[in-house]
Design a protein around this motif. Structure first.
Motif, mmCIF file in Angstrom:
data_model
loop_
_atom_site.group_PDB
_atom_site.id
_atom_site.type_symbol
_atom_site.label_atom_id
_atom_site.label_comp_id
_atom_site.label_asym_id
_atom_site.label_seq_id
_atom_site.Cartn_x
_atom_site.Cartn_y
_atom_site.Cartn_z
ATOM 1 N N ILE A 1 -6.980 21.262 23.068
ATOM 2 C CA ILE A 1 -6.984 21.061 21.619
ATOM 3 C C ILE A 1 -5.652 20.455 21.208
ATOM 4 C CG2 ILE A 1 -8.531 23.023 21.130
ATOM 5 C CD1 ILE A 1 -5.983 24.604 20.373
ATOM 6 N N ALA A 2 -5.607 19.917 19.991
ATOM 7 C CA ALA A 2 -4.348 19.453 19.402
ATOM 8 C C ALA A 2 -4.349 19.871 17.945
ATOM 9 C CB ALA A 2 -4.210 17.936 19.524
ATOM 10 N N MET A 3 -3.186 20.277 17.451
ATOM 11 C CA MET A 3 -3.102 20.826 16.098
ATOM 12 C C MET A 3 -2.102 20.051 15.266
ATOM 13 S SD MET A 3 -2.828 24.842 15.093
ATOM 14 C CE MET A 3 -2.974 25.419 13.415
ATOM 15 N N ARG B 1 -3.076 12.581 22.664
ATOM 16 C CA ARG B 1 -3.481 13.442 23.769
ATOM 17 C C ARG B 1 -4.975 13.365 24.059
ATOM 18 N NH1 ARG B 1 -1.589 19.189 22.191
ATOM 19 N NH2 ARG B 1 -2.976 19.626 23.948
ATOM 20 N N LYS B 2 -5.778 12.862 23.103
ATOM 21 C CA LYS B 2 -7.230 12.741 23.238
ATOM 22 C C LYS B 2 -7.873 14.060 23.675
ATOM 23 C CE LYS B 2 -7.029 7.796 24.161
ATOM 24 N NZ LYS B 2 -7.356 6.681 25.081
ATOM 25 N N PRO B 3 -7.642 15.135 22.905
ATOM 26 C CA PRO B 3 -8.245 16.432 23.250
ATOM 27 C C PRO B 3 -9.713 16.480 22.845
ATOM 28 C CG PRO B 3 -7.082 16.614 21.198
ATOM 29 C CD PRO B 3 -6.855 15.208 21.676
ATOM 30 N N GLN B 4 -10.400 17.554 23.212
ATOM 31 C CA GLN B 4 -11.800 17.719 22.817
ATOM 32 C C GLN B 4 -11.926 18.069 21.338
ATOM 33 O OE1 GLN B 4 -14.869 19.529 25.339
ATOM 34 N NE2 GLN B 4 -13.241 20.062 26.779
ATOM 35 N N VAL B 5 -10.964 18.848 20.823
ATOM 36 C CA VAL B 5 -11.033 19.317 19.435
ATOM 37 C C VAL B 5 -9.669 19.162 18.771
ATOM 38 C CG1 VAL B 5 -11.510 21.275 17.906
ATOM 39 C CG2 VAL B 5 -12.841 20.991 20.016
ATOM 40 N N PHE B 6 -9.683 18.630 17.534
ATOM 41 C CA PHE B 6 -8.485 18.524 16.712
ATOM 42 C C PHE B 6 -8.525 19.602 15.638
ATOM 43 C CE2 PHE B 6 -8.989 14.298 18.426
ATOM 44 C CZ PHE B 6 -7.700 13.875 18.685
ATOM 45 N N LEU B 7 -7.380 20.247 15.402
ATOM 46 C CA LEU B 7 -7.262 21.261 14.362
ATOM 47 C C LEU B 7 -6.246 20.796 13.314
ATOM 48 C CD1 LEU B 7 -7.007 24.441 16.650
ATOM 49 C CD2 LEU B 7 -9.085 23.339 15.760
ATOM 50 N N PHE B 8 -6.621 20.852 12.043
ATOM 51 C CA PHE B 8 -5.737 20.451 10.951
ATOM 52 C C PHE B 8 -5.562 21.627 9.997
ATOM 53 C CE2 PHE B 8 -7.223 16.431 12.519
ATOM 54 C CZ PHE B 8 -6.233 15.500 12.223
ATOM 55 N N ASP B 9 -4.315 22.051 9.787
ATOM 56 C CA ASP B 9 -4.034 23.176 8.897
ATOM 57 C C ASP B 9 -3.417 22.670 7.597
ATOM 58 O OD1 ASP B 9 -3.642 25.650 7.804
ATOM 59 O OD2 ASP B 9 -2.018 26.242 9.138
ATOM 60 N N GLU B 10 -4.242 22.456 6.588
ATOM 61 C CA GLU B 10 -3.826 21.963 5.271
ATOM 62 C C GLU B 10 -2.795 20.830 5.402
ATOM 63 O OE1 GLU B 10 -3.890 24.432 1.935
ATOM 64 O OE2 GLU B 10 -4.162 26.276 3.060
ATOM 65 N N PRO B 11 -3.143 19.753 6.103
ATOM 66 C CA PRO B 11 -2.148 18.733 6.426
ATOM 67 C C PRO B 11 -1.686 17.893 5.238
ATOM 68 C CG PRO B 11 -4.327 17.986 7.066
ATOM 69 C CD PRO B 11 -4.469 19.420 6.629
ATOM 70 N N LEU B 12 -2.406 17.917 4.122
ATOM 71 C CA LEU B 12 -2.051 17.050 2.999
ATOM 72 C C LEU B 12 -1.392 17.792 1.847
ATOM 73 C CD1 LEU B 12 -5.294 14.851 2.807
ATOM 74 C CD2 LEU B 12 -3.356 14.691 4.382
ATOM 75 N N SER B 13 -1.217 19.099 1.978
ATOM 76 C CA SER B 13 -0.765 19.896 0.834
ATOM 77 C C SER B 13 0.672 19.599 0.415
ATOM 78 C CB SER B 13 -0.919 21.386 1.133
ATOM 79 O OG SER B 13 -0.161 21.740 2.261
ATOM 80 N N ASN B 14 1.492 19.020 1.322
ATOM 81 C CA ASN B 14 2.880 18.709 0.971
ATOM 82 C C ASN B 14 3.047 17.307 0.383
ATOM 83 O OD1 ASN B 14 3.908 21.182 1.768
ATOM 84 N ND2 ASN B 14 4.319 20.523 3.855
ATOM 85 N N LEU B 15 1.954 16.563 0.247
ATOM 86 C CA LEU B 15 2.020 15.186 -0.258
ATOM 87 C C LEU B 15 1.708 15.146 -1.740
ATOM 88 C CD1 LEU B 15 0.095 13.375 2.633
ATOM 89 C CD2 LEU B 15 2.537 13.889 2.484
ATOM 90 N N ASP B 16 2.238 14.117 -2.428
ATOM 91 C CA ASP B 16 1.897 13.970 -3.842
ATOM 92 C C ASP B 16 0.472 13.433 -3.963
ATOM 93 O OD1 ASP B 16 1.893 11.098 -3.659
ATOM 94 O OD2 ASP B 16 4.056 11.065 -3.954
#
Length: 359
Positions: free
Chosen positions: A77-79, A150-165
């Motif tokens: 995975i990649a986060m 890394r081309k993993p099987q699963v990507f994990l995103f934890d609120e990746p846009l919350s710090n952007l305007d």
């Protein structure tokens, strides 16, 4: 075989049960959004998938292989974190390729992968810069690039846009959508923003108090909410919800005695005397123009707001608040009474006690 299988995952902290049996099966190439307010358990679930927290029960499989107890680096995975988590002393080039470097990937292969990823994200001109020399949007692209390379099987995103305007959020959201369509990657994405969920997801899991309230496509969750919570959480402005009771004549609103016609599709589920919550989305309301047989509400106008593309009107039906989204040139004034009608299909009915959808 499913790309990701989450089976009866539970998590307890002492006597507090944070996750209460989560079941999700995700096919390859799906974009799953875990949506909910703070404290609902969505980030806890993501951390369990990532290996940053341990489950108290259940199983998680990636490509048919159980990953519980497997070290995070061996889970394929990649986060991408909310805080970017970039190395400040390394260049963009080295930040993107750092994971490959740690895995002893040959230099030529690593260089090719970094350049391909940078081109895909349109950040080739930033490769020699340090994170401190980048804008928030550029840093987020680098963080995404570090996961993609890394081309993993699963990507994990934890609120990746919350710090952007707001502007950057919209631009980066569009970029994520483009990347997913282009690459067909499998993604689990956590957010409390229902606009992100509706625009990005192939399926949404609406979470509340450690449980999944509804799992479905954005259209299913929006058009056919399974519970009153989902109806109110998904949509902006939120769905209008009015208290009432089923009678032989139809739906009688509390406080006014107004009767709303009961659609035929709900006859079997809405028995006379049953206390109900009546839901209708603001955009479904329109100025009544002599229609007969359509459900309608008589509203006293309190606030009129022009947003540009629409006129947002707020009023009262015998003490109960109602919002309508109308065309921008609509002529309405505060204090007037106006009848709004809507199609039968736009009416949602929920049991007042269980808050489950009826019909």
């Amino acid at each position: 075989m499913s790309a990701l299988e989450i089976e009866n995952i539970r998590k307890t902290y002492g006597t507090v049960e944070t996750l209460k049996g989560i079941d999700i099966s995700l096919e390859s190439g799906e974009f799953l959004v875990l949506l909910g307010s703070s404290g609902c358990g969505k980030s806890t679930l993501l951390n369990i998938i990532a290996g940053l927290a341990e489950a108290s029960g259940g199983d998680i499989r990636i490509g048919g292989r159980s990953i519980l107890g497997v070290h995070p680096k061996d889970r394929d995975i990649a986060m991408v974190f909310q805080s970017y988590a970039l190395y400040p002393n390394l260049s963009v080039h080295r930040n993107i390729g750092f994971g490959l470097e740690m895995r002893k990937v040959p230099a030529a292969e690593r260089e090719r992968a970094v350049l391909e990823t940078a081109k895909l994200l349109q950040i080739e001109n930033l490769l020699d810069r340090k994170p401190g020399q980048l804008s928030g949007g550029q840093r987020q692209r680098v963080a995404i690039g570090r996961a993609l390379v890394r081309k993993p099987q699963v990507f994990l995103f934890d609120e990746p846009l919350s710090n952007l305007d707001a502007k950057l959020r919209m631009e980066t959201r569009t970029e994520l959508k483009r990347l997913h369509q282009m690459l067909g990657t499998t993604i689990v994405y956590v957010t409390h923003d229902q606009i992100e969920a509706m625009t990005l997801a192939t399926r949404i899991a609406v979470m509340r108090n450690g449980r999944i309230e509804q799992l479905g496509t954005p259209e299913e969750v929006y058009d056919h909410p399974a519970t009153l919570y989902v109806a109110g959480f998904v949509g902006s402005p939120p769905m209008n919800v009015l208290d009432g009771v089923v009678t032989g004549e139809g739906l009688r609103l509390d406080g006014s005695g107004q009767i709303i016609a009961l659609p035929a599709r709900l006859n079997g589920a809405a028995l006379p005397g049953r206390r109900v919550k009546i839901g209708v989305r603001p955009e479904a309301l329109r100025l009544a123009a002599g229609e007969t047989g359509q459900p309608a509400l008589e509203v006293e106008i309190e606030v009129v707001e022009l947003t540009g593309p629409e006129l947002v009107v707020t009023g009262r039906v015998s003490g109960q608040r109602v919002t309508a989204c109308l065309p921008p040139r609509t002529k309405l004034t505060v204090g007037m009474k106006q009848v709004f009608s809507f199609d039968e299909d736009a009416l949602h009915l929920f049991d007042a006690e269980t808050e489950l959808a009826l019909g």
